[in-house]
Design a protein around this motif. Structure first.
Motif, PDB file in Angstrom:
ATOM      1  N   ALA A 106       0.829  -1.199   0.000  1.00  0.00           N
ATOM      2  CA  ALA A 106       0.000   0.000   0.000  1.00  0.00           C
ATOM      3  C   ALA A 106       0.863   1.247   0.000  1.00  0.00           C
ATOM      4  O   ALA A 106       0.555   2.248  -0.661  1.00  0.00           O
ATOM      5  CB  ALA A 106      -0.922  -0.017   1.217  1.00  0.00           C
ATOM      6  N   ALA A 107       1.948   1.212   0.725  1.00  0.00           N
ATOM      7  CA  ALA A 107       2.838   2.375   0.783  1.00  0.00           C
ATOM      8  C   ALA A 107       3.484   2.647  -0.570  1.00  0.00           C
ATOM      9  O   ALA A 107       3.607   3.803  -0.990  1.00  0.00           O
ATOM     10  CB  ALA A 107       3.899   2.165   1.855  1.00  0.00           C
ATOM     11  N   SER A 108       3.908   1.579  -1.268  1.00  0.00           N
ATOM     12  CA  SER A 108       4.531   1.800  -2.574  1.00  0.00           C
ATOM     13  C   SER A 108       3.507   2.264  -3.593  1.00  0.00           C
ATOM     14  O   SER A 108       3.843   2.930  -4.573  1.00  0.00           O
ATOM     15  CB  SER A 108       5.236   0.530  -3.056  1.00  0.00           C
ATOM     16  OG  SER A 108       4.353  -0.569  -3.117  1.00  0.00           O
ATOM     17  N   CYS A 109       2.236   1.953  -3.342  1.00  0.00           N
ATOM     18  CA  CYS A 109       1.176   2.457  -4.217  1.00  0.00           C
ATOM     19  C   CYS A 109       1.003   3.956  -4.033  1.00  0.00           C
ATOM     20  O   CYS A 109       1.047   4.733  -4.992  1.00  0.00           O
ATOM     21  CB  CYS A 109      -0.128   1.719  -3.935  1.00  0.00           C
ATOM     22  SG  CYS A 109      -1.549   2.321  -4.895  1.00  0.00           S
ATOM     23  N   THR A 110       0.792   4.393  -2.795  1.00  0.00           N
ATOM     24  CA  THR A 110       0.593   5.819  -2.552  1.00  0.00           C
ATOM     25  C   THR A 110       1.826   6.630  -2.915  1.00  0.00           C
ATOM     26  O   THR A 110       1.714   7.807  -3.275  1.00  0.00           O
ATOM     27  CB  THR A 110       0.211   6.072  -1.088  1.00  0.00           C
ATOM     28  OG1 THR A 110       1.233   5.520  -0.234  1.00  0.00           O
ATOM     29  CG2 THR A 110      -1.126   5.410  -0.761  1.00  0.00           C
ATOM     30  N   ALA A 111       3.003   5.999  -2.860  1.00  0.00           N
ATOM     31  CA  ALA A 111       4.236   6.700  -3.217  1.00  0.00           C
ATOM     32  C   ALA A 111       4.277   7.070  -4.696  1.00  0.00           C
ATOM     33  O   ALA A 111       5.042   7.958  -5.088  1.00  0.00           O
ATOM     34  CB  ALA A 111       5.450   5.845  -2.854  1.00  0.00           C
ATOM     35  N   LEU A 112       3.466   6.396  -5.523  1.00  0.00           N
ATOM     36  CA  LEU A 112       3.459   6.720  -6.943  1.00  0.00           C
ATOM     37  C   LEU A 112       2.970   8.141  -7.203  1.00  0.00           C
ATOM     38  O   LEU A 112       3.280   8.734  -8.229  1.00  0.00           O
ATOM     39  CB  LEU A 112       2.580   5.725  -7.708  1.00  0.00           C
ATOM     40  CG  LEU A 112       3.112   4.292  -7.818  1.00  0.00           C
ATOM     41  CD1 LEU A 112       2.106   3.414  -8.556  1.00  0.00           C
ATOM     42  CD2 LEU A 112       4.457   4.258  -8.514  1.00  0.00           C
ATOM     43  N   ALA A 113       2.203   8.702  -6.251  1.00  0.00           N
ATOM     44  CA  ALA A 113       1.732  10.072  -6.414  1.00  0.00           C
ATOM     45  C   ALA A 113       2.886  11.065  -6.438  1.00  0.00           C
ATOM     46  O   ALA A 113       2.772  12.148  -7.011  1.00  0.00           O
ATOM     47  CB  ALA A 113       0.759  10.433  -5.298  1.00  0.00           C
TER      48      ALA A 113
ATOM     49  N   GLU B  36       0.508  14.841 -14.010  1.00  0.00           N
ATOM     50  CA  GLU B  36      -0.155  15.047 -12.727  1.00  0.00           C
ATOM     51  C   GLU B  36      -0.819  13.732 -12.320  1.00  0.00           C
ATOM     52  O   GLU B  36      -1.619  13.183 -13.077  1.00  0.00           O
ATOM     53  CB  GLU B  36      -1.223  16.135 -12.832  1.00  0.00           C
ATOM     54  CG  GLU B  36      -0.718  17.494 -13.268  1.00  0.00           C
ATOM     55  CD  GLU B  36      -1.871  18.464 -13.508  1.00  0.00           C
ATOM     56  OE1 GLU B  36      -3.015  18.147 -13.091  1.00  0.00           O
ATOM     57  OE2 GLU B  36      -1.632  19.510 -14.126  1.00  0.00           O
ATOM     58  N   ILE B  37      -0.481  13.225 -11.152  1.00  0.00           N
ATOM     59  CA  ILE B  37      -1.129  12.019 -10.629  1.00  0.00           C
ATOM     60  C   ILE B  37      -2.088  12.448  -9.534  1.00  0.00           C
ATOM     61  O   ILE B  37      -1.681  12.925  -8.477  1.00  0.00           O
ATOM     62  CB  ILE B  37      -0.095  11.005 -10.108  1.00  0.00           C
ATOM     63  CG1 ILE B  37       0.767  10.504 -11.270  1.00  0.00           C
ATOM     64  CG2 ILE B  37      -0.797   9.836  -9.416  1.00  0.00           C
ATOM     65  CD1 ILE B  37       1.808   9.484 -10.883  1.00  0.00           C
ATOM     66  N   GLY B  38      -3.369  12.296  -9.786  1.00  0.00           N
ATOM     67  CA  GLY B  38      -4.385  12.728  -8.850  1.00  0.00           C
ATOM     68  C   GLY B  38      -4.820  11.643  -7.886  1.00  0.00           C
ATOM     69  O   GLY B  38      -5.315  11.936  -6.796  1.00  0.00           O
ATOM     70  N   THR B  39      -4.672  10.375  -8.289  1.00  0.00           N
ATOM     71  CA  THR B  39      -5.076   9.252  -7.449  1.00  0.00           C
ATOM     72  C   THR B  39      -3.998   8.194  -7.471  1.00  0.00           C
ATOM     73  O   THR B  39      -3.480   7.841  -8.542  1.00  0.00           O
ATOM     74  CB  THR B  39      -6.395   8.624  -7.953  1.00  0.00           C
ATOM     75  OG1 THR B  39      -7.437   9.594  -7.922  1.00  0.00           O
ATOM     76  CG2 THR B  39      -6.797   7.414  -7.113  1.00  0.00           C
ATOM     77  N   ALA B  40      -3.618   7.701  -6.314  1.00  0.00           N
ATOM     78  CA  ALA B  40      -2.726   6.552  -6.188  1.00  0.00           C
ATOM     79  C   ALA B  40      -3.113   5.868  -4.889  1.00  0.00           C
ATOM     80  O   ALA B  40      -2.685   6.253  -3.801  1.00  0.00           O
ATOM     81  CB  ALA B  40      -1.265   6.980  -6.166  1.00  0.00           C
TER      82      ALA B  40
END
Length: 547
Positions: free
Chosen positions: A36-43, A51-55
């Motif tokens: 989950a952390a590596s997912c949110t880090a994609l932002a 522009e990454i609005g959702t990760a």
């Protein structure tokens, strides 16, 4: 890949990372364990133009279609836990002050099979469909549920799939034609490497309709990016489609009664009884050419039906066509021609779908007034006005304008040069890639002979490598991307994966029907057709693929 984008990726990854990626080709999983952390880090991993609005991490469970989307058919698929990423590339203010940007959605399963799939769009795009990798005609689980990382795009503009107004903007035309495919492919692969620690072992593109056009465009504009492509019912000669549909309106007007203001009432040009009559005559003449009268016209190339055989000897009745109706129908099925006798788009095949509501909806509509509502009159005509004519001409009227096919070809050639998927030279793609193309013989919008002309030109231009890399399958009875009196359920994703990764070219693909229980048939690669050899008339095993 653009030079700008390629330089940005190299800078972001660094030489050491690139070398590490090169050292693990074919790995199903990199050295990074997705969390989950590596997912949110994609932002925080965005390039300056992205522009990454959702990760966010999406837990495993049944897929819920977003509010406002089309209704879910059947049981919702169960999706694995995955990282959902939504972003925009090259956001800008364009013509008329309208905001543009290439939107994308990428879904990255925590348990990854090492494969990447680009999910094709539909219509004029403009919407960001959930990138679960739903495979047209499959009936099986979506690609995400099979372990693929999946991406899709809105092709650089927002709106509806029938809204062509973005074509007023020069860059939006280019993004829709091919550039969004390039930009999103590069960004998706970059994020995959960031998330998993390795790039995909195999890359695939699967789409139908405009998604089929995009698949062909990918093989022609991006020949190094995809190992396997499935292009279903492709809007291949896209620039000529709109011209053909405007030409249909002018042609059909000759057979349509007029309202008080002199406008043609298209829905009354042919009654349902007229179309049922044509369908019955086509079946009577052509159904048994493959050895079995079963409602499927497999040997369509031997079908030489002409509506003149149904012309009334005296006055018009329910059991015959008027001379004008027969002439107009023949011209519609032939499609527009140049002054020197070349097809612009067409011809279309006579098949069972001519009596369907889909054919009526495409050509005639249901309006009982002089205000038409056929797909030709709103989708096709607006494509031509806004997106295919250069410069755009939103007020162009096919009935009021004095025009010829050759004159219009000169006006659409600029957009055709960047957006049509009909380049026959695949000398680079055919070195390593494989492609399956298919089309419904009752497709109300896409011409099978048109696609075959491209296929034959491709083999002539590319040589044996092209013949070995691309196979075309016609689907008797199938309407646009599915439906009809057809065996319209078949597994093309499995077929292309098997061909790419194991070298097993599809000599026949078994198909079942979404509308006729208990029936199966083989789909055969062009120029072979399914011929009945005896036995159970409902079973594919009773048919052989032969010339």
């Amino acid at each position: 890949m653009s030079i700008r984008h390629g330089f940005a990726i190299a800078t972001a990854l660094g030489g050491t990372a690139l070398a590490a990626l090169a050292a693990i080709p074919g790995a199903a999983q990199g050295d990074t364990v997705p969390t989950a952390a590596s997912c949110t880090a994609l932002a925080q991993a965005a390039l300056p133009n992205v522009e990454i609005g959702t990760a966010e991490l999406v837990p495993a469970g049944p897929f819920t279609r977003p509010a406002g989307g089309p209704p879910q058919a059947g049981e919702p698929p169960v999706l694995p836990a995955h990282c959902l990423v939504r972003g925009t590339i090259d956001r800008r203010i364009g013509f008329g002050g309208r905001e543009f940007g290439i939107g994308f959605e990428l879904r990255l399963p925590l348990e990854w099979n090492g494969r990447f799939l680009f999910q094709g769009g539909g219509g004029l795009d403009g919407v960001l469909n959930p990138s679960i990798g739903a495979v047209a005609n499959s009936g099986g689980p979506p690609a995400l549920a099979r372990g693929f990382a999946v991406v899709g795009t809105d092709s650089g503009h927002t709106g509806s799939i029938v809204d062509a107004s973005f074509g007023l903007d020069q860059q939006a035309r280019t993004d829709y034609a091919y550039n969004a495919l390039d930009e999103v492919t590069q960004e998706a692969k970059r994020l995959i490497r960031h998330f998993y620690g390795a790039g995909p072992a195999y890359s695939y593109f699967v789409g139908c309709s405009n998604g089929g056009r995009q698949g062909l465009v990918a093989s022609q504009h991006l020949p190094l990016e995809f190992d396997g492509i499935v292009a279903g019912d492709p809007a291949q000669g896209f620039s000529r489609l709109g011209l053909g549909e405007a030409w249909n309106m002018r042609t059909l007007a000759r057979a349509a009664p007029r309202d008080a203001d002199g406008r043609p009432i298209y829905a009354r040009a042919f009654s349902q009884g007229d179309l049922d009559l044509v369908k019955g005559a086509v079946l009577n003449q052509c159904d048994a050419l493959d050895g079995l009268a079963d409602g499927f016209i497999n040997d369509w190339r031997s079908c030489s039906f002409h509506p003149r055989t149904l012309v009334c000897e005296r006055g018009k009745t329910e059991s015959c066509l008027s001379p004008v109706q027969a002439e107009v129908l023949h011209e519609l099925m032939t499609g527009p021609m140049t002054a020197d006798g070349r097809h612009v788009y067409g011809p279309f095949t006579y098949d069972t779908g001519i009596a369907s509501s889909a054919w009526r909806g495409m050509r005639l509509g249901t309006s009982e007034t002089g205000q038409p509502n056929s797909a030709d009159s709103f989708l096709g005509l607006n494509m031509l006005r806004y997106l295919q004519l250069t410069p755009p001409d939103p007020a162009w009227d096919p009935l009021a304008a004095d025009w010829t096919v050759d004159q219009m070809l000169a006006r659409i050639r600029y957009q055709g040069g960047i957006g049509d998927g009909d380049n026959p030279l695949l000398s680079t793609y055919a070195l390593r890639g494989k492609m399956i193309v298919y089309n419904g013989l009752s497709d109300q919008g896409m011409s099978t002979p048109e696609i075959i002309r491209w296929h034959e030109a491709m083999v002539a231009a590319t040589g044996q490598a092209g013949a070995d890399a691309v196979r075309f399958f016609a689907v008797p009875g199938m309407l646009h991307c599915g439906g009809g009196e057809a065996t319209d359920r078949f597994e093309m994703l499995d077929a292309i994966v098997d061909w790419v990764e194991h070298g097993r070219a599809p000599d026949r693909i078994e198909a079942t029907s979404s509308t006729i229980p208990g029936v199966s048939r083989p789909l055969c690669p062009h120029p072979l057709v399914a011929r009945y050899k005896g036995g159970d008339r409902n079973a594919a095993s009773s048919f052989a693929c032969e010339a």
